[in-house]
Design a protein around this motif. Structure first.
Motif, PDB file in Angstrom:
ATOM      1  N   LEU A  20      -0.468  -7.470  -3.027  1.00  0.00           N
ATOM      2  CA  LEU A  20      -1.568  -7.317  -3.979  1.00  0.00           C
ATOM      3  C   LEU A  20      -2.051  -5.871  -3.983  1.00  0.00           C
ATOM      4  CD1 LEU A  20      -3.712 -10.498  -3.199  1.00  0.00           C
ATOM      5  CD2 LEU A  20      -1.706 -10.258  -4.696  1.00  0.00           C
ATOM      6  N   SER A  21      -2.469  -5.422  -5.146  1.00  0.00           N
ATOM      7  CA  SER A  21      -3.028  -4.088  -5.288  1.00  0.00           C
ATOM      8  C   SER A  21      -4.453  -4.176  -5.809  1.00  0.00           C
ATOM      9  CB  SER A  21      -2.191  -3.246  -6.264  1.00  0.00           C
ATOM     10  OG  SER A  21      -0.873  -3.090  -5.814  1.00  0.00           O
ATOM     11  N   CYS A  22      -5.259  -3.244  -5.366  1.00  0.00           N
ATOM     12  CA  CYS A  22      -6.637  -3.127  -5.839  1.00  0.00           C
ATOM     13  C   CYS A  22      -6.837  -1.677  -6.247  1.00  0.00           C
ATOM     14  CB  CYS A  22      -7.596  -3.537  -4.733  1.00  0.00           C
ATOM     15  SG  CYS A  22      -9.339  -3.226  -5.105  1.00  0.00           S
ATOM     16  N   ALA A  23      -6.843  -1.439  -7.541  1.00  0.00           N
ATOM     17  CA  ALA A  23      -6.971  -0.085  -8.062  1.00  0.00           C
ATOM     18  C   ALA A  23      -8.394   0.174  -8.516  1.00  0.00           C
ATOM     19  CB  ALA A  23      -6.005   0.124  -9.223  1.00  0.00           C
ATOM     20  N   ALA A  24      -8.920   1.315  -8.115  1.00  0.00           N
ATOM     21  CA  ALA A  24     -10.298   1.666  -8.465  1.00  0.00           C
ATOM     22  C   ALA A  24     -10.325   2.718  -9.565  1.00  0.00           C
ATOM     23  CB  ALA A  24     -11.034   2.192  -7.247  1.00  0.00           C
ATOM     24  N   SER A  25     -11.312   2.619 -10.414  1.00  0.00           N
ATOM     25  CA  SER A  25     -11.566   3.660 -11.407  1.00  0.00           C
ATOM     26  C   SER A  25     -13.064   3.884 -11.489  1.00  0.00           C
ATOM     27  CB  SER A  25     -11.017   3.255 -12.778  1.00  0.00           C
ATOM     28  OG  SER A  25     -11.617   2.070 -13.239  1.00  0.00           O
ATOM     29  N   GLY A  26     -13.441   5.115 -11.786  1.00  0.00           N
ATOM     30  CA  GLY A  26     -14.853   5.444 -11.887  1.00  0.00           C
ATOM     31  C   GLY A  26     -15.484   5.853 -10.577  1.00  0.00           C
ATOM     32  N   PHE A  27     -14.761   5.708  -9.473  1.00  0.00           N
ATOM     33  CA  PHE A  27     -15.242   6.166  -8.180  1.00  0.00           C
ATOM     34  C   PHE A  27     -14.054   6.348  -7.252  1.00  0.00           C
ATOM     35  CE2 PHE A  27     -14.977   2.330  -5.456  1.00  0.00           C
ATOM     36  CZ  PHE A  27     -14.688   1.373  -6.411  1.00  0.00           C
ATOM     37  N   THR A  28     -14.302   7.027  -6.133  1.00  0.00           N
ATOM     38  CA  THR A  28     -13.239   7.328  -5.177  1.00  0.00           C
ATOM     39  C   THR A  28     -13.313   6.355  -4.017  1.00  0.00           C
ATOM     40  OG1 THR A  28     -13.379   9.664  -5.773  1.00  0.00           O
ATOM     41  CG2 THR A  28     -12.234   9.112  -3.738  1.00  0.00           C
ATOM     42  N   LEU A  29     -12.203   5.660  -3.793  1.00  0.00           N
ATOM     43  CA  LEU A  29     -12.189   4.638  -2.756  1.00  0.00           C
ATOM     44  C   LEU A  29     -12.316   5.194  -1.341  1.00  0.00           C
ATOM     45  CD1 LEU A  29      -9.486   2.022  -3.826  1.00  0.00           C
ATOM     46  CD2 LEU A  29     -11.955   1.705  -3.684  1.00  0.00           C
ATOM     47  N   ASP A  30     -12.005   6.485  -1.175  1.00  0.00           N
ATOM     48  CA  ASP A  30     -11.999   7.100   0.159  1.00  0.00           C
ATOM     49  C   ASP A  30     -13.255   6.772   0.951  1.00  0.00           C
ATOM     50  OD1 ASP A  30     -10.243  10.207  -0.377  1.00  0.00           O
ATOM     51  OD2 ASP A  30     -10.332   8.453  -1.666  1.00  0.00           O
ATOM     52  N   TYR A  31     -14.393   6.718   0.262  1.00  0.00           N
ATOM     53  CA  TYR A  31     -15.671   6.629   0.947  1.00  0.00           C
ATOM     54  C   TYR A  31     -16.217   5.209   1.002  1.00  0.00           C
ATOM     55  CZ  TYR A  31     -15.197  11.551  -0.096  1.00  0.00           C
ATOM     56  OH  TYR A  31     -14.722  12.827  -0.205  1.00  0.00           O
ATOM     57  N   TYR A  32     -15.368   4.243   0.689  1.00  0.00           N
ATOM     58  CA  TYR A  32     -15.820   2.867   0.609  1.00  0.00           C
ATOM     59  C   TYR A  32     -15.063   1.974   1.594  1.00  0.00           C
ATOM     60  CZ  TYR A  32     -18.378   3.884  -3.665  1.00  0.00           C
ATOM     61  OH  TYR A  32     -19.278   4.376  -4.568  1.00  0.00           O
ATOM     62  N   VAL A  33     -15.785   1.029   2.161  1.00  0.00           N
ATOM     63  CA  VAL A  33     -15.146  -0.069   2.863  1.00  0.00           C
ATOM     64  C   VAL A  33     -14.599  -1.021   1.797  1.00  0.00           C
ATOM     65  CG1 VAL A  33     -15.500  -2.062   4.362  1.00  0.00           C
ATOM     66  CG2 VAL A  33     -16.635   0.117   4.871  1.00  0.00           C
ATOM     67  N   ILE A  34     -13.350  -1.422   1.949  1.00  0.00           N
ATOM     68  CA  ILE A  34     -12.718  -2.321   0.984  1.00  0.00           C
ATOM     69  C   ILE A  34     -12.393  -3.641   1.669  1.00  0.00           C
ATOM     70  CG2 ILE A  34     -10.828  -2.649  -0.640  1.00  0.00           C
ATOM     71  CD1 ILE A  34     -12.673  -0.272  -1.261  1.00  0.00           C
ATOM     72  N   GLY A  35     -12.781  -4.701   1.024  1.00  0.00           N
ATOM     73  CA  GLY A  35     -12.490  -6.030   1.547  1.00  0.00           C
ATOM     74  C   GLY A  35     -11.651  -6.835   0.572  1.00  0.00           C
ATOM     75  N   TRP A  36     -10.845  -7.732   1.132  1.00  0.00           N
ATOM     76  CA  TRP A  36     -10.121  -8.725   0.334  1.00  0.00           C
ATOM     77  C   TRP A  36     -10.704 -10.092   0.671  1.00  0.00           C
ATOM     78  CZ3 TRP A  36      -6.813  -8.197  -3.629  1.00  0.00           C
ATOM     79  CH2 TRP A  36      -6.148  -6.980  -3.792  1.00  0.00           C
ATOM     80  N   PHE A  37     -10.988 -10.843  -0.354  1.00  0.00           N
ATOM     81  CA  PHE A  37     -11.519 -12.188  -0.216  1.00  0.00           C
ATOM     82  C   PHE A  37     -10.666 -13.136  -1.043  1.00  0.00           C
ATOM     83  CE2 PHE A  37     -15.584 -11.513   1.962  1.00  0.00           C
ATOM     84  CZ  PHE A  37     -15.657 -10.136   1.907  1.00  0.00           C
ATOM     85  N   ARG A  38     -10.799 -14.421  -0.769  1.00  0.00           N
ATOM     86  CA  ARG A  38     -10.081 -15.397  -1.578  1.00  0.00           C
ATOM     87  C   ARG A  38     -10.944 -16.636  -1.756  1.00  0.00           C
ATOM     88  NH1 ARG A  38      -5.234 -17.023   2.690  1.00  0.00           N
ATOM     89  NH2 ARG A  38      -6.519 -18.217   4.172  1.00  0.00           N
ATOM     90  N   GLN A  39     -10.666 -17.339  -2.841  1.00  0.00           N
ATOM     91  CA  GLN A  39     -11.386 -18.576  -3.112  1.00  0.00           C
ATOM     92  C   GLN A  39     -10.423 -19.595  -3.692  1.00  0.00           C
ATOM     93  OE1 GLN A  39     -14.935 -18.177  -5.527  1.00  0.00           O
ATOM     94  NE2 GLN A  39     -15.755 -20.076  -4.677  1.00  0.00           N
ATOM     95  N   ALA A  40     -10.282 -20.680  -2.972  1.00  0.00           N
ATOM     96  CA  ALA A  40      -9.442 -21.786  -3.420  1.00  0.00           C
ATOM     97  C   ALA A  40     -10.301 -22.786  -4.184  1.00  0.00           C
ATOM     98  CB  ALA A  40      -8.774 -22.455  -2.223  1.00  0.00           C
ATOM     99  N   PRO A  41      -9.693 -23.588  -5.047  1.00  0.00           N
ATOM    100  CA  PRO A  41     -10.475 -24.564  -5.818  1.00  0.00           C
ATOM    101  C   PRO A  41     -11.274 -25.484  -4.905  1.00  0.00           C
ATOM    102  CG  PRO A  41      -8.268 -24.401  -6.699  1.00  0.00           C
ATOM    103  CD  PRO A  41      -8.283 -23.585  -5.432  1.00  0.00           C
TER     104      PRO A  41
END
Length: 126
Positions: A20-41
């Motif tokens: 999976l990819s998470c592409a950012a626009s409008g800000f720089t990811l360098d300075y952010y904590v990035i999390g992956w979450f999921r939700q099943a039905p």
């Protein structure tokens, strides 16, 4: 405009892999904590993995430890989630999230993030 866009989801057989990819626009990811979450039905959203902004430290939920790997490419302003040995119980919509002030120790356990993507569906089935 701040935006996170996930991609890479799909249908895969048990034991297979997806990235999976998470592409950012409008800000720089360098300075952010990035999390992956999921939700099943029918289930609550759960944390899967996260990566820090400072030193690239990572954390994982017990259910994916050893099978999933999170990484970031600051040059591409993108974070990845490599998912191997996929199981049917990994089926869910996967979301990435970003927060500049997130405490790393809470980055998997807490879903309080400033920015969220729209999600990408992952289905693991034979």
């Amino acid at each position: 405009q701040v935006q996170l866009v996930e991609s890479g989801g799909g249908l895969v057989q048990p034991g297979g892999s997806l990235r999976l990819s998470c592409a950012a626009s409008g800000f720089t990811l360098d300075y952010y904590v990035i999390g992956w979450f999921r939700q099943a039905p029918g289930k609550e959203r759960e944390g899967v993995s996260c990566i820090s902004s400072l030193d690239g430290s990572t954390d994982y939920a017990d259910s994916v430890e050893g099978r999933f790997t999170i990484s970031r490419d600051n040059a591409k302003n993108t974070v990845y989630l490599q998912m191997n040995s996929l199981k049917p119980e990994d089926t869910a919509v996967y979301y990435c999230a970003a927060d500049q002030s997130k405490l790393f120790k809470l980055c998997v356990s807490s879903s309080k993030y400033n920015y969220w993507g729209q999600g990408t569906q992952v289905t693991v089935s034979s």
